[in-house]
Design a protein around this motif. Structure first.
Motif, PDB file in Angstrom:
ATOM      1  N   UNK A  51     -10.625 -37.950 -13.270  1.00  0.00           N
ATOM      2  CA  UNK A  51     -10.899 -38.468 -11.801  1.00  0.00           C
ATOM      3  C   UNK A  51     -10.288 -37.889 -10.837  1.00  0.00           C
ATOM      4  N   UNK A  52      -9.580 -36.622 -11.191  1.00  0.00           N
ATOM      5  CA  UNK A  52      -9.158 -35.560  -9.998  1.00  0.00           C
ATOM      6  C   UNK A  52      -7.852 -36.040  -9.658  1.00  0.00           C
ATOM      7  N   UNK A  53      -7.246 -36.841 -10.585  1.00  0.00           N
ATOM      8  CA  UNK A  53      -5.927 -37.412 -10.119  1.00  0.00           C
ATOM      9  C   UNK A  53      -5.213 -36.655 -11.541  1.00  0.00           C
ATOM     10  N   UNK A  54      -3.737 -36.430 -11.170  1.00  0.00           N
ATOM     11  CA  UNK A  54      -2.974 -36.134 -12.226  1.00  0.00           C
ATOM     12  C   UNK A  54      -2.059 -37.011 -12.889  1.00  0.00           C
ATOM     13  N   UNK A  55      -2.151 -37.181 -13.859  1.00  0.00           N
ATOM     14  CA  UNK A  55      -1.321 -38.643 -14.625  1.00  0.00           C
ATOM     15  C   UNK A  55       0.145 -38.304 -14.408  1.00  0.00           C
ATOM     16  N   UNK A  56       0.952 -39.365 -14.146  1.00  0.00           N
ATOM     17  CA  UNK A  56       2.325 -39.402 -14.048  1.00  0.00           C
ATOM     18  C   UNK A  56       3.065 -38.805 -15.330  1.00  0.00           C
ATOM     19  N   UNK A 257     -10.097 -44.930 -21.268  1.00  0.00           N
ATOM     20  CA  UNK A 257      -9.111 -45.592 -20.949  1.00  0.00           C
ATOM     21  C   UNK A 257      -8.491 -45.897 -19.840  1.00  0.00           C
ATOM     22  N   UNK A 258      -8.741 -45.225 -18.641  1.00  0.00           N
ATOM     23  CA  UNK A 258      -8.293 -45.411 -17.428  1.00  0.00           C
ATOM     24  C   UNK A 258      -9.338 -46.535 -16.673  1.00  0.00           C
ATOM     25  N   UNK A 259     -10.652 -46.516 -17.239  1.00  0.00           N
ATOM     26  CA  UNK A 259     -11.595 -47.302 -16.652  1.00  0.00           C
ATOM     27  C   UNK A 259     -11.411 -48.491 -17.163  1.00  0.00           C
ATOM     28  N   UNK A 260     -10.964 -48.818 -18.457  1.00  0.00           N
ATOM     29  CA  UNK A 260     -10.338 -50.048 -18.867  1.00  0.00           C
ATOM     30  C   UNK A 260      -9.077 -50.643 -18.082  1.00  0.00           C
ATOM     31  N   UNK A 261      -8.626 -49.820 -17.542  1.00  0.00           N
ATOM     32  CA  UNK A 261      -7.522 -50.126 -16.776  1.00  0.00           C
ATOM     33  C   UNK A 261      -7.660 -50.271 -15.493  1.00  0.00           C
ATOM     34  N   UNK A 264     -10.551 -45.527 -11.525  1.00  0.00           N
ATOM     35  CA  UNK A 264     -11.574 -44.302 -11.719  1.00  0.00           C
ATOM     36  C   UNK A 264     -11.424 -43.467 -10.465  1.00  0.00           C
ATOM     37  N   UNK A 265     -10.152 -43.591  -9.890  1.00  0.00           N
ATOM     38  CA  UNK A 265      -9.728 -42.616  -8.702  1.00  0.00           C
ATOM     39  C   UNK A 265     -10.236 -43.061  -7.425  1.00  0.00           C
ATOM     40  N   UNK A 266     -10.833 -44.183  -7.272  1.00  0.00           N
ATOM     41  CA  UNK A 266     -11.221 -44.947  -5.832  1.00  0.00           C
ATOM     42  C   UNK A 266     -10.130 -45.161  -5.116  1.00  0.00           C
ATOM     43  N   UNK A 267     -10.418 -45.315  -3.840  1.00  0.00           N
ATOM     44  CA  UNK A 267      -9.377 -45.660  -2.912  1.00  0.00           C
ATOM     45  C   UNK A 267      -8.885 -47.198  -3.361  1.00  0.00           C
ATOM     46  N   UNK A 268      -7.812 -47.508  -2.981  1.00  0.00           N
ATOM     47  CA  UNK A 268      -7.069 -48.936  -3.361  1.00  0.00           C
ATOM     48  C   UNK A 268      -6.633 -49.031  -4.901  1.00  0.00           C
ATOM     49  N   UNK A 269      -7.277 -48.215  -5.731  1.00  0.00           N
ATOM     50  CA  UNK A 269      -7.085 -48.418  -7.135  1.00  0.00           C
ATOM     51  C   UNK A 269      -5.506 -47.683  -7.586  1.00  0.00           C
ATOM     52  N   UNK A 270      -4.603 -48.356  -8.504  1.00  0.00           N
ATOM     53  CA  UNK A 270      -3.485 -47.960  -8.697  1.00  0.00           C
ATOM     54  C   UNK A 270      -3.458 -47.399 -10.037  1.00  0.00           C
ATOM     55  N   UNK A 271      -2.868 -46.158  -9.938  1.00  0.00           N
ATOM     56  CA  UNK A 271      -2.951 -45.032 -11.396  1.00  0.00           C
ATOM     57  C   UNK A 271      -2.046 -45.783 -12.573  1.00  0.00           C
ATOM     58  N   UNK A 272      -2.530 -45.970 -13.345  1.00  0.00           N
ATOM     59  CA  UNK A 272      -1.662 -46.570 -14.418  1.00  0.00           C
ATOM     60  C   UNK A 272      -0.713 -45.686 -15.302  1.00  0.00           C
ATOM     61  N   UNK A 273       0.106 -46.020 -15.746  1.00  0.00           N
ATOM     62  CA  UNK A 273       1.047 -45.240 -16.738  1.00  0.00           C
ATOM     63  C   UNK A 273       0.519 -44.954 -18.125  1.00  0.00           C
TER      64      UNK A 273
END
Length: 318
Positions: A51-56, A257-261, A264-273
Motif C-alpha cells: 500500500x505504498x508504505x515501507x514496513x518498519x 494481513x495488513x487489511x485484517x489489522x 490499507x495506507x489510508x489517512x489516519x490508519x496506523x501501520x502495524x508491526x
C-alpha cells in the motif's frame, strides 16, 4: 540457519565510505548509487512495502532472493528486449546501466485479481481506459491480457492512467509507447510460459523501462514476487468452480494481513508491526517462489557488513 540471527541481520539500509560516491537514491526496496556517468550500483535491501508504505520490519534474505530471481528472469527475456544488468557481483547487488527512466509502470493483467478486482467489485467496469467484461468473478482469466499503466510516483501512491492520457499528456511519444506495449505483452507471454512449465500461473505483473544510448531497456526487476502475482496451476480450475480462494505466491498475503489489522495506507490508519514469526513466513514464501521458478535451491547468506562489501565492489567502477 539460526532464525533469530537471520531476523537480526536484515539489510534495511546501505552506505559506502568511498569518497567519490554520493548518497544513494533510496526507493521502497532498492538503494541506487551513481558510480559513473553510465553505471549504477543497485543494492536490493530486505525492506518490504505494501500500500505504498515501507514496513518498519524487514524480511530476512528478501533482497538476495529478489536480486537473484531478477537476474534469472532478465536472462530468460534478453532476446525480447535488452536489460539494464551489467553484473551481479554480490547476493544483494546488481551493477546496471544508467538509463533514462520512463515514468510509467507498465502493468499487464491476465486475471481479475487484486487492484483490478477491487475496482470491479466497486461496480466499475473500466480500469485505465480498458473495458472489463460483465459477469466475471474474482481470479477469473480475462479473455485477453489487458494493459493497465500507472504513473510512477516518487512519493505516495502510483496512480492509474490510460494509454490515451499517456499520449495526450506527452508523457511518452507515440512510437516509443507502441514499442513499449508490444514488448510488455511479449514479456508477459514469455513469463506465462516459464511459469506454466514450473506449475504456476503468472497472474499479473509490472514492467519498468528506460532508455540507454537510444535503446529501449528493461530496468528495475522482472517476474519477481514483488513485481508479479503467481497462482498455483494445480487446482486452479477446481478452486474457481467452488469459488474458493486461490493458492498464490505474491505479496497479496501481506496486503491481506495488513487489511485484517486495519491498515490499507489510508489517512489516519496506523501501520502495524510485523511479528517475527510472520516475517519468517514471508521469507519462506519468497524462498519457495525462487525455488519453484528457477528449479534451484535458495542458499541464504548472512551479510554482516554490507558497507564494506560495497566499498570493494564499487571501487572498480568509480
Amino acid at each position: 540457519m539460526d532464525q533469530q540471527e537471520a531476523l537480526t541481520h536484515c539489510i534495511t539500509t546501505s552506505n559506502t565510505t568511498h569518497p567519490e560516491i554520493d548518497e544513494p537514491y533510496k526507493g521502497k526496496v532498492r538503494d541506487v548509487y551513481s558510480l559513473n556517468e553510465k553505471t549504477l550500483g543497485i543494492v536490493v535491501t530486505d525492506r518490504i512495502s505494501a500500500f505504498d508504505h515501507i514496513m518498519r520490519q524487514a524480511i530476512p534474505f528478501k533482497g538476495q532472493i529478489l536480486n537473484q530471481l531478477s537476474e534469472f528472469s532478465f536472462n530468460k527475456v534478453e532476446d525480447i528486449v535488452p536489460s539494464h544488468i551489467i553484473d551481479v557481483p554480490h547476493p544483494n547487488v546488481t551493477i546496471a546501466k544508467k538509463c533514462n527512466p520512463i515514468p510509467i509502470e507498465v502493468v499487464i493483467r491476465g486475471y481479475l485479481t487484486g487492484h483490478a478486482w477491487r475496482v470491479y467489485r466497486s461496480g466499475a467496469r473500466e480500469i485505465c481506459g480498458v473495458r472489463m467484461p460483465d459477469g466475471m468473478i474474482e481470479h477469473q482469466k480475462f479473455p485477453e491480457p489487458i494493459l493497465t499503466p500507472a504513473t510512477k510516483a516518487t512519493e505516495g501512491h502510483d496512480e492509474d492512467i490510460s494509454e490515451e492520457e499517456i499520449l495526450n499528456q506527452n508523457i511518452v511519444e507515440k512510437e516509443l509507447w507502441n514499442r513499449i506495449r508490444s514488448v510488455a505483452f511479449q514479456l508477459y507471454e514469455r513469463g506465462t510460459k516459464i511459469a506454466e512449465e514450473q506449475g504456476l500461473i503468472l497472474v499479473d505483473t509490472k514492467y519498468e523501462f528506460g532508455i540507454y544510448e537510444g535503446e529501449l531497456t528493461l530496468i528495475d526487476e522482472v517476474h519477481t514476487s514483488d513485481s508479479s502475482r503467481y497462482f498455483y496451476l494445480d487446482g486452479y480450475e477446481e478452486r474457481q468452480k467452488n469459488r474458493e480462494p486461490q493458492r498464490q505466491l505474491s505479496k497479496e498475503f501481506l496486503r491481506e494481513w495488513l487489511m485484517e489489522h486495519d491498515f490499507q495506507g489510508k489517512d489516519g490508519q496506523t501501520l502495524p508491526d510485523l511479528p517475527d514469526q510472520f516475517r519468517w513466513s514471508i521469507y519462506q514464501r519468497y524462498s519457495e517462489l525462487f525455488e519453484t521458478l528457477t528449479g534451484n535451491s535458495f542458499e541464504p547468506k548472512i551479510i554482516r557488513n554490507i558497507s564494506s562489501d560495497l566499498d570493494q565492489i564499487f571501487e572498480k567502477y568509480v
